[in-house]
Design a protein around this motif. Structure first.
Motif, mmCIF file in Angstrom:
data_model
loop_
_atom_site.group_PDB
_atom_site.id
_atom_site.type_symbol
_atom_site.label_atom_id
_atom_site.label_comp_id
_atom_site.label_asym_id
_atom_site.label_seq_id
_atom_site.Cartn_x
_atom_site.Cartn_y
_atom_site.Cartn_z
ATOM 1 N N ALA A 161 -65.618 -33.221 -44.399
ATOM 2 C CA ALA A 161 -64.212 -33.613 -44.284
ATOM 3 C C ALA A 161 -63.723 -33.503 -42.843
ATOM 4 O O ALA A 161 -62.993 -34.370 -42.350
ATOM 5 C CB ALA A 161 -63.355 -32.750 -45.209
ATOM 6 N N GLU A 162 -64.145 -32.455 -42.153
ATOM 7 C CA GLU A 162 -63.731 -32.284 -40.757
ATOM 8 C C GLU A 162 -64.381 -33.343 -39.866
ATOM 9 O O GLU A 162 -63.742 -33.863 -38.941
ATOM 10 C CB GLU A 162 -64.089 -30.879 -40.272
ATOM 11 C CG GLU A 162 -63.677 -30.574 -38.840
ATOM 12 C CD GLU A 162 -62.178 -30.565 -38.612
ATOM 13 O OE1 GLU A 162 -61.765 -30.519 -37.427
ATOM 14 O OE2 GLU A 162 -61.396 -30.602 -39.602
ATOM 15 N N CYS A 163 -65.647 -33.653 -40.129
ATOM 16 C CA CYS A 163 -66.304 -34.721 -39.369
ATOM 17 C C CYS A 163 -65.515 -36.017 -39.494
ATOM 18 O O CYS A 163 -65.261 -36.712 -38.498
ATOM 19 C CB CYS A 163 -67.731 -34.931 -39.867
ATOM 20 S SG CYS A 163 -68.911 -33.668 -39.349
ATOM 21 N N ARG A 164 -65.125 -36.351 -40.711
ATOM 22 C CA ARG A 164 -64.379 -37.587 -40.924
ATOM 23 C C ARG A 164 -62.997 -37.525 -40.288
ATOM 24 O O ARG A 164 -62.513 -38.531 -39.758
ATOM 25 C CB ARG A 164 -64.294 -37.865 -42.421
ATOM 26 C CG ARG A 164 -65.651 -38.278 -42.992
ATOM 27 C CD ARG A 164 -65.629 -38.461 -44.476
ATOM 28 N NE ARG A 164 -66.851 -39.115 -44.926
ATOM 29 C CZ ARG A 164 -67.180 -39.261 -46.201
ATOM 30 N NH1 ARG A 164 -66.392 -38.791 -47.142
ATOM 31 N NH2 ARG A 164 -68.302 -39.870 -46.530
ATOM 32 N N ARG A 165 -62.394 -36.365 -40.328
ATOM 33 C CA ARG A 165 -61.048 -36.239 -39.757
ATOM 34 C C ARG A 165 -61.050 -36.517 -38.264
ATOM 35 O O ARG A 165 -60.147 -37.171 -37.745
ATOM 36 C CB ARG A 165 -60.493 -34.836 -40.029
ATOM 37 C CG ARG A 165 -59.024 -34.662 -39.650
ATOM 38 C CD ARG A 165 -58.569 -33.237 -39.775
ATOM 39 N NE ARG A 165 -59.109 -32.393 -38.700
ATOM 40 C CZ ARG A 165 -58.602 -32.338 -37.467
ATOM 41 N NH1 ARG A 165 -57.561 -33.083 -37.120
ATOM 42 N NH2 ARG A 165 -59.150 -31.550 -36.560
ATOM 43 N N VAL A 166 -62.099 -36.036 -37.571
ATOM 44 C CA VAL A 166 -62.138 -36.200 -36.112
ATOM 45 C C VAL A 166 -62.976 -37.397 -35.670
ATOM 46 O O VAL A 166 -63.114 -37.655 -34.481
ATOM 47 C CB VAL A 166 -62.649 -34.916 -35.425
ATOM 48 C CG1 VAL A 166 -61.756 -33.732 -35.762
ATOM 49 C CG2 VAL A 166 -64.102 -34.613 -35.796
ATOM 50 N N GLY A 167 -63.549 -38.134 -36.628
ATOM 51 C CA GLY A 167 -64.278 -39.352 -36.279
ATOM 52 C C GLY A 167 -65.738 -39.168 -35.952
ATOM 53 O O GLY A 167 -66.351 -40.039 -35.329
ATOM 54 N N ILE A 168 -66.335 -38.040 -36.372
ATOM 55 C CA ILE A 168 -67.779 -37.840 -36.187
ATOM 56 C C ILE A 168 -68.506 -38.561 -37.321
ATOM 57 O O ILE A 168 -68.328 -38.245 -38.492
ATOM 58 C CB ILE A 168 -68.152 -36.348 -36.180
ATOM 59 C CG1 ILE A 168 -67.431 -35.606 -35.062
ATOM 60 C CG2 ILE A 168 -69.665 -36.171 -36.070
ATOM 61 C CD1 ILE A 168 -67.812 -36.031 -33.672
ATOM 62 N N MET A 169 -69.328 -39.513 -36.967
ATOM 63 C CA MET A 169 -70.003 -40.356 -37.951
ATOM 64 C C MET A 169 -71.158 -39.607 -38.610
ATOM 65 O O MET A 169 -71.966 -38.955 -37.936
ATOM 66 C CB MET A 169 -70.508 -41.599 -37.222
ATOM 67 C CG MET A 169 -71.010 -42.715 -38.094
ATOM 68 S SD MET A 169 -71.431 -44.102 -36.989
ATOM 69 C CE MET A 169 -72.331 -45.133 -38.125
ATOM 70 N N VAL A 170 -71.232 -39.690 -39.941
ATOM 71 C CA VAL A 170 -72.288 -39.023 -40.710
ATOM 72 C C VAL A 170 -72.910 -40.023 -41.671
ATOM 73 O O VAL A 170 -72.217 -40.649 -42.467
ATOM 74 C CB VAL A 170 -71.735 -37.819 -41.514
ATOM 75 C CG1 VAL A 170 -72.876 -37.118 -42.258
ATOM 76 C CG2 VAL A 170 -70.991 -36.844 -40.620
ATOM 77 N N LEU A 171 -74.236 -40.175 -41.600
ATOM 78 C CA LEU A 171 -74.982 -40.997 -42.555
ATOM 79 C C LEU A 171 -76.258 -40.257 -42.955
ATOM 80 O O LEU A 171 -76.737 -39.383 -42.214
ATOM 81 C CB LEU A 171 -75.352 -42.356 -41.957
ATOM 82 C CG LEU A 171 -74.215 -43.365 -41.735
ATOM 83 C CD1 LEU A 171 -74.746 -44.605 -41.037
ATOM 84 C CD2 LEU A 171 -73.538 -43.733 -43.046
ATOM 85 N N GLY A 172 -76.800 -40.625 -44.103
ATOM 86 C CA GLY A 172 -78.053 -40.042 -44.551
ATOM 87 C C GLY A 172 -79.244 -40.913 -44.202
ATOM 88 O O GLY A 172 -79.112 -41.998 -43.620
ATOM 89 N N THR A 173 -80.423 -40.422 -44.573
ATOM 90 C CA THR A 173 -81.675 -41.153 -44.368
ATOM 91 C C THR A 173 -82.249 -41.536 -45.725
ATOM 92 O O THR A 173 -82.433 -40.673 -46.591
ATOM 93 C CB THR A 173 -82.686 -40.296 -43.593
ATOM 94 O OG1 THR A 173 -82.112 -39.898 -42.352
ATOM 95 C CG2 THR A 173 -83.972 -41.058 -43.334
ATOM 96 N N ASN A 174 -82.528 -42.802 -45.912
ATOM 97 C CA ASN A 174 -83.050 -43.312 -47.180
ATOM 98 C C ASN A 174 -84.529 -42.959 -47.305
ATOM 99 O O ASN A 174 -85.390 -43.650 -46.774
ATOM 100 C CB ASN A 174 -82.831 -44.822 -47.259
ATOM 101 C CG ASN A 174 -83.292 -45.403 -48.582
ATOM 102 O OD1 ASN A 174 -83.803 -44.697 -49.452
ATOM 103 N ND2 ASN A 174 -83.109 -46.698 -48.743
ATOM 104 N N GLU A 175 -84.803 -41.875 -48.030
ATOM 105 C CA GLU A 175 -86.179 -41.383 -48.146
ATOM 106 C C GLU A 175 -87.052 -42.258 -49.037
ATOM 107 O O GLU A 175 -88.265 -42.091 -49.086
ATOM 108 C CB GLU A 175 -86.172 -39.948 -48.670
ATOM 109 C CG GLU A 175 -85.451 -38.977 -47.748
ATOM 110 C CD GLU A 175 -85.449 -37.564 -48.284
ATOM 111 O OE1 GLU A 175 -86.540 -37.022 -48.538
ATOM 112 O OE2 GLU A 175 -84.349 -36.993 -48.462
#
Length: 350
Positions: free
Chosen positions: A139-153
Protein backbone atom coordinates in the motif's frame (compact mmCIF):
# COMPACT_ATOMS: atom_id res chain seq x y z
CA UNK A 1 28.87 -25.79 -4.40
CA UNK A 2 29.53 -26.43 -8.07
CA UNK A 3 31.12 -23.07 -8.95
CA UNK A 4 32.22 -24.19 -12.41
CA UNK A 5 28.62 -25.00 -13.30
CA UNK A 6 27.37 -21.69 -11.92
CA UNK A 7 30.02 -19.99 -14.06
CA UNK A 8 28.20 -21.37 -17.11
CA UNK A 9 24.60 -21.09 -15.90
CA UNK A 10 24.68 -17.35 -15.13
CA UNK A 11 25.79 -16.17 -18.62
CA UNK A 12 23.37 -18.64 -20.20
CA UNK A 13 20.48 -17.21 -18.15
CA UNK A 14 21.50 -13.62 -18.91
CA UNK A 15 21.43 -14.50 -22.62
CA UNK A 16 18.14 -16.39 -22.34
CA UNK A 17 16.33 -13.49 -20.70
CA UNK A 18 18.25 -10.79 -22.56
CA UNK A 19 19.09 -9.11 -19.26
CA UNK A 20 20.87 -5.77 -19.61
CA UNK A 21 21.23 -3.73 -16.43
CA UNK A 22 23.68 -1.19 -17.81
CA UNK A 23 23.02 2.27 -16.39
CA UNK A 24 21.02 0.82 -13.49
CA UNK A 25 21.82 0.37 -9.80
CA UNK A 26 20.52 -2.68 -7.93
CA UNK A 27 19.86 -3.34 -4.24
CA UNK A 28 19.60 -7.05 -3.44
CA UNK A 29 20.90 -9.60 -0.95
CA UNK A 30 24.15 -11.49 -0.52
CA UNK A 31 23.19 -14.90 0.81
CA UNK A 32 24.65 -18.33 1.42
CA UNK A 33 24.82 -21.43 -0.74
CA UNK A 34 23.29 -21.17 -4.18
CA UNK A 35 21.64 -17.89 -3.17
CA UNK A 36 25.02 -16.17 -3.49
CA UNK A 37 24.26 -15.67 -7.18
CA UNK A 38 21.92 -12.66 -7.28
CA UNK A 39 24.40 -9.76 -6.96
CA UNK A 40 26.71 -11.61 -9.34
CA UNK A 41 23.95 -11.96 -11.94
CA UNK A 42 23.21 -8.23 -11.67
CA UNK A 43 26.87 -7.24 -12.04
CA UNK A 44 27.53 -9.67 -14.91
CA UNK A 45 24.46 -8.25 -16.65
CA UNK A 46 26.11 -4.83 -16.63
CA UNK A 47 24.67 -3.09 -13.56
CA UNK A 48 26.67 0.04 -12.79
CA UNK A 49 26.51 -0.66 -9.06
CA UNK A 50 25.17 -3.54 -7.00
CA UNK A 51 24.58 -3.19 -3.27
CA UNK A 52 24.03 -6.55 -1.56
CA UNK A 53 22.84 -6.65 2.04
CA UNK A 54 23.69 -9.56 4.30
CA UNK A 55 23.56 -10.57 7.95
CA UNK A 56 24.10 -13.58 10.17
CA UNK A 57 21.44 -16.30 9.90
CA UNK A 58 21.05 -20.00 10.58
CA UNK A 59 22.34 -20.54 7.04
CA UNK A 60 25.66 -18.77 7.48
CA UNK A 61 27.74 -15.97 8.99
CA UNK A 62 27.64 -12.55 7.35
CA UNK A 63 31.44 -12.34 7.19
CA UNK A 64 31.65 -15.68 5.36
CA UNK A 65 28.90 -14.69 2.93
CA UNK A 66 30.59 -11.37 2.22
CA UNK A 67 33.96 -13.00 1.61
CA UNK A 68 32.56 -15.68 -0.69
CA UNK A 69 30.46 -13.19 -2.68
CA UNK A 70 33.47 -10.95 -3.26
CA UNK A 71 35.71 -13.93 -4.02
CA UNK A 72 33.39 -14.96 -6.84
CA UNK A 73 33.01 -11.35 -7.96
CA UNK A 74 36.78 -11.04 -8.25
CA UNK A 75 37.00 -14.36 -10.08
CA UNK A 76 34.50 -13.08 -12.66
CA UNK A 77 35.89 -9.54 -12.87
CA UNK A 78 33.00 -7.61 -11.32
CA UNK A 79 34.31 -7.00 -7.79
CA UNK A 80 34.63 -3.27 -8.49
CA UNK A 81 30.85 -3.02 -8.93
CA UNK A 82 29.59 -5.08 -5.98
CA UNK A 83 29.47 -3.70 -2.45
CA UNK A 84 28.28 -5.92 0.40
CA UNK A 85 26.54 -3.92 3.14
CA UNK A 86 25.09 -4.82 6.52
CA UNK A 87 22.39 -2.15 6.82
CA UNK A 88 19.76 -0.39 4.74
CA UNK A 89 21.74 2.82 4.50
CA UNK A 90 19.59 5.78 3.37
CA UNK A 91 22.33 7.22 1.16
CA UNK A 92 22.56 3.84 -0.60
CA UNK A 93 18.81 3.33 -0.96
CA UNK A 94 18.43 6.75 -2.54
CA UNK A 95 20.66 5.66 -5.44
CA UNK A 96 19.00 2.44 -6.49
CA UNK A 97 16.79 1.80 -9.50
CA UNK A 98 15.85 -1.82 -8.74
CA UNK A 99 15.16 -3.33 -5.30
CA UNK A 100 14.62 -7.08 -5.05
CA UNK A 101 12.37 -8.57 -2.37
CA UNK A 102 14.81 -11.29 -1.30
CA UNK A 103 15.32 -12.46 2.28
CA UNK A 104 17.84 -10.04 3.76
CA UNK A 105 16.24 -7.10 1.94
CA UNK A 106 12.94 -7.78 3.71
CA UNK A 107 10.93 -6.36 5.28
CA UNK A 108 10.43 -3.59 2.75
CA UNK A 109 8.56 -1.32 5.09
CA UNK A 110 7.44 2.29 5.15
CA UNK A 111 10.79 3.47 6.54
CA UNK A 112 12.79 1.77 3.79
CA UNK A 113 10.41 2.92 1.07
CA UNK A 114 10.76 6.53 2.25
CA UNK A 115 14.44 6.53 1.22
CA UNK A 116 13.88 5.22 -2.33
CA UNK A 117 13.86 7.60 -5.27
CA UNK A 118 10.48 8.08 -7.00
CA UNK A 119 11.45 6.02 -10.07
CA UNK A 120 12.73 3.02 -8.08
CA UNK A 121 10.98 -0.27 -8.86
CA UNK A 122 10.43 -3.48 -6.98
CA UNK A 123 10.32 -6.76 -8.95
CA UNK A 124 9.08 -9.66 -6.84
CA UNK A 125 11.08 -12.86 -7.20
CA UNK A 126 7.87 -14.86 -7.17
CA UNK A 127 4.31 -14.69 -8.45
CA UNK A 128 1.97 -12.07 -7.04
CA UNK A 129 -0.33 -14.58 -5.30
CA UNK A 130 2.60 -15.36 -3.00
CA UNK A 131 2.56 -11.77 -1.68
CA UNK A 132 2.82 -11.46 2.12
CA UNK A 133 2.04 -8.20 3.91
CA UNK A 134 4.72 -8.89 6.52
CA UNK A 135 7.39 -8.76 3.79
CA UNK A 136 6.31 -5.72 1.80
CA UNK A 137 4.19 -2.64 2.45
CA UNK A 138 2.46 -2.73 -0.94
CA UNK A 139 0.00 0.00 0.00
CA UNK A 140 2.83 2.40 0.80
CA UNK A 141 4.62 1.55 -2.45
CA UNK A 142 1.48 2.42 -4.37
CA UNK A 143 0.89 5.57 -2.36
CA UNK A 144 4.32 6.98 -3.23
CA UNK A 145 4.45 5.59 -6.78
CA UNK A 146 6.96 2.75 -6.34
CA UNK A 147 6.11 0.23 -9.04
CA UNK A 148 5.69 -3.41 -7.95
CA UNK A 149 5.20 -6.41 -10.26
CA UNK A 150 5.70 -10.14 -9.88
CA UNK A 151 7.56 -12.71 -11.97
CA UNK A 152 5.53 -15.26 -13.92
CA UNK A 153 7.14 -18.52 -12.80
CA UNK A 154 5.00 -20.51 -15.25
CA UNK A 155 6.22 -18.65 -18.31
CA UNK A 156 7.50 -20.97 -21.04
CA UNK A 157 11.18 -21.68 -20.54
CA UNK A 158 11.04 -20.82 -16.83
CA UNK A 159 8.48 -23.33 -15.50
CA UNK A 160 9.80 -23.14 -11.95
CA UNK A 161 6.99 -24.96 -10.17
CA UNK A 162 8.13 -28.26 -11.65
CA UNK A 163 11.21 -27.99 -9.45
CA UNK A 164 8.97 -28.16 -6.36
CA UNK A 165 8.09 -31.74 -7.22
CA UNK A 166 11.74 -32.67 -7.68
CA UNK A 167 12.54 -30.95 -4.39
CA UNK A 168 10.05 -33.27 -2.70
CA UNK A 169 11.65 -36.22 -4.50
CA UNK A 170 15.08 -35.30 -3.15
CA UNK A 171 13.76 -35.13 0.42
CA UNK A 172 11.92 -38.41 -0.06
CA UNK A 173 15.15 -40.11 -1.12
CA UNK A 174 16.82 -38.69 2.00
CA UNK A 175 14.04 -40.37 4.03
CA UNK A 176 14.90 -43.62 2.19
CA UNK A 177 11.58 -43.68 0.35
CA UNK A 178 12.36 -45.24 -3.02
CA UNK A 179 9.43 -43.55 -4.84
CA UNK A 180 9.02 -46.37 -7.39
CA UNK A 181 5.99 -48.40 -6.30
CA UNK A 182 5.85 -46.53 -2.99
CA UNK A 183 2.50 -45.22 -1.77
CA UNK A 184 2.72 -41.42 -1.71
CA UNK A 185 -0.01 -38.91 -0.86
CA UNK A 186 0.48 -35.29 -1.93
CA UNK A 187 -1.45 -32.72 0.10
CA UNK A 188 -1.72 -29.22 -1.29
CA UNK A 189 -3.22 -27.00 -3.94
CA UNK A 190 -2.39 -24.90 -6.96
CA UNK A 191 0.83 -25.27 -8.93
CA UNK A 192 2.77 -26.68 -5.96
CA UNK A 193 0.37 -29.59 -5.58
CA UNK A 194 -0.16 -30.20 -9.29
CA UNK A 195 3.55 -30.21 -10.15
CA UNK A 196 4.38 -32.54 -7.26
CA UNK A 197 1.77 -35.09 -8.33
CA UNK A 198 3.10 -35.05 -11.90
CA UNK A 199 6.67 -35.67 -10.81
CA UNK A 200 5.82 -38.54 -8.44
CA UNK A 201 3.58 -40.08 -11.08
CA UNK A 202 6.36 -39.82 -13.65
CA UNK A 203 8.63 -41.81 -11.33
CA UNK A 204 5.93 -44.50 -10.99
CA UNK A 205 4.94 -43.92 -7.40
CA UNK A 206 1.49 -45.07 -6.32
CA UNK A 207 0.50 -41.43 -5.87
CA UNK A 208 -2.72 -39.93 -4.56
CA UNK A 209 -3.66 -36.26 -4.32
CA UNK A 210 -5.69 -34.50 -1.64
CA UNK A 211 -6.31 -31.20 -3.40
CA UNK A 212 -7.17 -28.65 -0.76
CA UNK A 213 -8.17 -25.99 -3.31
CA UNK A 214 -11.33 -28.01 -3.94
CA UNK A 215 -12.34 -27.65 -0.30
CA UNK A 216 -11.05 -31.09 0.71
CA UNK A 217 -9.80 -31.75 4.22
CA UNK A 218 -7.51 -34.38 5.70
CA UNK A 219 -10.33 -35.17 8.13
CA UNK A 220 -12.77 -36.46 5.52
CA UNK A 221 -13.40 -40.15 5.04
CA UNK A 222 -12.14 -40.01 1.45
CA UNK A 223 -8.88 -38.38 2.57
CA UNK A 224 -8.43 -40.89 5.38
CA UNK A 225 -8.99 -43.73 2.93
CA UNK A 226 -6.25 -42.31 0.71
CA UNK A 227 -3.90 -41.86 3.69
CA UNK A 228 -4.35 -45.44 4.89
CA UNK A 229 -1.03 -47.34 4.62
CA UNK A 230 0.69 -44.39 2.94
CA UNK A 231 4.46 -44.55 3.11
CA UNK A 232 4.97 -40.85 2.51
CA UNK A 233 2.87 -37.69 2.85
CA UNK A 234 4.14 -34.68 0.89
CA UNK A 235 2.83 -31.35 2.19
CA UNK A 236 2.89 -28.55 -0.40
CA UNK A 237 0.05 -26.25 0.74
CA UNK A 238 1.18 -22.68 0.06
CA UNK A 239 -2.23 -20.94 0.10
CA UNK A 240 -4.37 -22.00 3.05
CA UNK A 241 -3.04 -21.03 6.52
CA UNK A 242 -5.31 -23.52 8.32
CA UNK A 243 -3.54 -26.16 10.39
CA UNK A 244 -3.36 -29.46 8.51
CA UNK A 245 -1.76 -31.85 11.01
CA UNK A 246 -1.88 -31.41 14.78
CA UNK A 247 -4.27 -31.29 17.73
CA UNK A 248 -5.87 -28.14 16.29
CA UNK A 249 -5.61 -29.34 12.69
CA UNK A 250 -7.68 -31.20 10.14
CA UNK A 251 -6.22 -34.46 11.41
CA UNK A 252 -4.24 -35.23 14.57
CA UNK A 253 -0.88 -36.95 14.56
CA UNK A 254 -2.41 -39.90 16.44
CA UNK A 255 -5.18 -40.25 13.86
CA UNK A 256 -2.62 -40.16 11.08
CA UNK A 257 -0.52 -42.87 12.71
CA UNK A 258 -3.55 -45.11 13.20
CA UNK A 259 -4.07 -44.91 9.45
CA UNK A 260 -0.40 -45.40 8.62
CA UNK A 261 1.89 -46.33 11.54
CA UNK A 262 5.08 -46.29 9.45
CA UNK A 263 4.47 -42.97 7.73
CA UNK A 264 7.15 -40.41 6.80
CA UNK A 265 6.53 -36.75 5.94
CA UNK A 266 8.10 -34.31 3.50
CA UNK A 267 7.19 -30.73 4.39
CA UNK A 268 7.63 -28.15 1.65
CA UNK A 269 4.85 -25.82 2.81
CA UNK A 270 1.72 -25.86 4.95
CA UNK A 271 0.66 -25.28 8.54
CA UNK A 272 1.54 -28.23 10.77
CA UNK A 273 2.27 -28.74 14.46
CA UNK A 274 5.89 -29.79 14.01
CA UNK A 275 6.45 -30.28 17.73
CA UNK A 276 3.70 -32.89 17.93
CA UNK A 277 5.02 -34.64 14.81
CA UNK A 278 8.55 -34.77 16.24
CA UNK A 279 7.29 -35.93 19.65
CA UNK A 280 5.58 -38.84 17.92
CA UNK A 281 8.91 -39.74 16.26
CA UNK A 282 7.47 -39.43 12.77
CA UNK A 283 10.36 -39.12 10.28
CA UNK A 284 10.00 -35.66 8.74
CA UNK A 285 12.25 -33.57 6.52
CA UNK A 286 13.57 -30.94 6.45
CA UNK A 287 14.60 -30.71 10.09
CA UNK A 288 12.72 -27.46 10.64
CA UNK A 289 9.33 -26.45 9.25
CA UNK A 290 8.59 -22.91 8.10
CA UNK A 291 5.56 -20.89 9.13
CA UNK A 292 2.44 -20.95 6.93
CA UNK A 293 2.98 -19.11 3.65
CA UNK A 294 6.71 -19.86 3.57
CA UNK A 295 8.64 -22.80 2.16
CA UNK A 296 10.54 -24.99 4.61
CA UNK A 297 13.12 -25.62 1.92
CA UNK A 298 13.46 -23.77 -1.36
CA UNK A 299 14.40 -24.98 -4.82
CA UNK A 300 18.00 -23.85 -4.31
CA UNK A 301 18.41 -27.03 -2.26
CA UNK A 302 18.23 -28.94 -5.54
CA UNK A 303 20.97 -26.93 -7.21
CA UNK A 304 21.75 -23.50 -8.63
CA UNK A 305 19.74 -23.62 -11.87
CA UNK A 306 16.24 -22.77 -10.51
CA UNK A 307 17.67 -19.92 -8.39
CA UNK A 308 19.64 -18.47 -11.28
CA UNK A 309 16.69 -18.78 -13.65
CA UNK A 310 14.19 -17.16 -11.28
CA UNK A 311 16.44 -14.34 -10.13
CA UNK A 312 17.58 -13.54 -13.67
CA UNK A 313 13.96 -13.49 -14.84
CA UNK A 314 12.99 -11.33 -11.85
CA UNK A 315 15.79 -8.88 -12.60
CA UNK A 316 14.55 -8.77 -16.22
CA UNK A 317 11.15 -7.72 -14.91
CA UNK A 318 12.94 -5.09 -12.82
CA UNK A 319 14.91 -3.90 -15.84
CA UNK A 320 11.75 -3.44 -17.90
CA UNK A 321 10.02 -1.61 -15.05
CA UNK A 322 12.97 0.69 -14.35
CA UNK A 323 13.50 1.64 -17.98
CA UNK A 324 9.80 2.37 -18.42
CA UNK A 325 9.81 4.67 -15.39
CA UNK A 326 13.03 6.39 -16.44
CA UNK A 327 11.51 7.29 -19.82
CA UNK A 328 9.02 9.44 -17.91
CA UNK A 329 6.02 7.10 -17.81
CA UNK A 330 4.02 7.29 -14.58
CA UNK A 331 3.60 4.06 -12.57
CA UNK A 332 0.25 3.15 -14.15
CA UNK A 333 1.47 3.78 -17.70
CA UNK A 334 4.72 1.92 -17.01
CA UNK A 335 2.89 -1.07 -15.55
CA UNK A 336 0.63 -1.33 -18.59
CA UNK A 337 3.62 -1.18 -20.91
CA UNK A 338 5.62 -3.82 -19.05
CA UNK A 339 2.69 -6.22 -18.73
CA UNK A 340 1.95 -5.79 -22.43
CA UNK A 341 5.52 -6.21 -23.65
CA UNK A 342 7.03 -8.74 -21.22
CA UNK A 343 5.26 -12.09 -20.61
CA UNK A 344 7.60 -12.70 -17.64
CA UNK A 345 5.94 -9.85 -15.74
CA UNK A 346 2.87 -10.48 -13.58
CA UNK A 347 0.43 -7.96 -12.18
CA UNK A 348 -1.82 -8.28 -9.14
CA UNK A 349 -4.93 -8.89 -11.24
CA UNK A 350 -7.00 -6.23 -9.55
Amino acid sequence: MNVKRIEKLIPDAIDTYDLDLSGLTVFTEAASGNYVVTPLIAALAGSDRVFAITRDSRHGKAADIRNFTLELAQRWGVDDRIEVVSDKIPSVLSQVDIVTNLGFVRPIDKNMIAHLKPTAVLPLMWETWEFREADLDLAECRRVGIMVLGTNEREAGLDLFTYVGYLAIKLAFELEIEIYRSKVVVVGSGPFGESSVKVFDKLEADVGYIGLSTGASLGTESAKSMLRDAELVVLVEHHNPACLIGSAGQITVDELLVLSPHLSIVHIAGNINREEIDNAAVPCLPQKSAAPGYMSVATGYLGPKPVIALHTAGLKVGEAMARARLTGLNPIEAEKKVLRDLPLAMGFGE
